[in-house]
Design a protein around this motif. Structure first.
Motif, PDB file in Angstrom:
ATOM      1  N   ASP A  61       0.807  -1.384   0.328  1.00  0.00           N
ATOM      2  CA  ASP A  61       0.211   0.089  -0.310  1.00  0.00           C
ATOM      3  C   ASP A  61       1.131   1.021  -0.301  1.00  0.00           C
ATOM      4  OD1 ASP A  61      -1.814  -1.823   0.039  1.00  0.00           O
ATOM      5  OD2 ASP A  61      -2.366  -1.044   2.318  1.00  0.00           O
ATOM      6  N   ARG A  62       0.121   2.767  -0.463  1.00  0.00           N
ATOM      7  CA  ARG A  62       1.362   3.846  -1.190  1.00  0.00           C
ATOM      8  C   ARG A  62       0.434   4.265   0.248  1.00  0.00           C
ATOM      9  NH1 ARG A  62       4.032   6.908  -3.860  1.00  0.00           N
ATOM     10  NH2 ARG A  62       2.301   7.603  -4.294  1.00  0.00           N
ATOM     11  N   VAL A  63       1.978   4.675   0.974  1.00  0.00           N
ATOM     12  CA  VAL A  63       1.413   5.440   2.289  1.00  0.00           C
ATOM     13  C   VAL A  63       1.196   7.251   2.198  1.00  0.00           C
ATOM     14  CG1 VAL A  63       2.169   4.213   3.374  1.00  0.00           C
ATOM     15  CG2 VAL A  63       3.274   5.927   2.762  1.00  0.00           C
ATOM     16  N   CYS A  64       1.387   7.561   1.059  1.00  0.00           N
ATOM     17  CA  CYS A  64       0.783   9.272   0.649  1.00  0.00           C
ATOM     18  C   CYS A  64       0.029   9.497  -0.496  1.00  0.00           C
ATOM     19  CB  CYS A  64       1.720  10.348   0.451  1.00  0.00           C
ATOM     20  SG  CYS A  64       3.057   9.441  -0.998  1.00  0.00           S
ATOM     21  N   ASP A 101      -3.191   9.307   1.980  1.00  0.00           N
ATOM     22  CA  ASP A 101      -3.087   7.932   2.641  1.00  0.00           C
ATOM     23  C   ASP A 101      -2.493   7.230   1.550  1.00  0.00           C
ATOM     24  OD1 ASP A 101      -5.139   7.232   1.801  1.00  0.00           O
ATOM     25  OD2 ASP A 101      -5.314   7.254   4.534  1.00  0.00           O
TER      26      ASP A 101
END
Length: 112
Positions: A61-64, A101
């Protein structure tokens, strides 16, 4: 996550350190969508929503946020339509909200 300090040559420019996080770029082939707006049986002419979770090439998962997504909602009357027939199906506009997020909410009103 790394710590960034500024130096000029061999001399420190500052005693302060700034945390910096690296992240992989989004891979559309690994990115997923889920929620009521992608399920069968939604109500026509009533707002619905689904979530896009951006993922990198390792399916992490990307966090930004800050990814660019193009979303096209099409009404399909049959799963076995040809590609040419799919191009002629009704479409509707979708509103994309970046949650910052790695997730994006997509809201749209399904056509009749």
């Amino acid at each position: 996550e790394v710590e960034v300090r500024i130096k000029l040559g061999s001399r420190s420019f500052s005693n302060a350190a700034v945390p910096f996080k690296y992240f992989s770029v989004t891979d559309c082939a690994k990115t997923v969508a889920f929620g009521p707006g992608v399920l069968k049986g939604i109500v026509a002419n009533k707002s619905t929503v689904f979530v896009v979770q951006a993922k990198d090439k390792s399916s992490i998962d990307r966090v930004c946020g800050m990814d660019k997504f193009d979303v096209i909602i099409q009404k399909l009357s049959s799963a076995d339509l040809s590609n040419e027939d799919k191009k002629n199906c009704d479409t509707c506009l979708a509103s994309i909200k970046d949650i910052s997020d790695g997730t994006y909410t997509i809201e749209y009103i399904p056509p009749e």
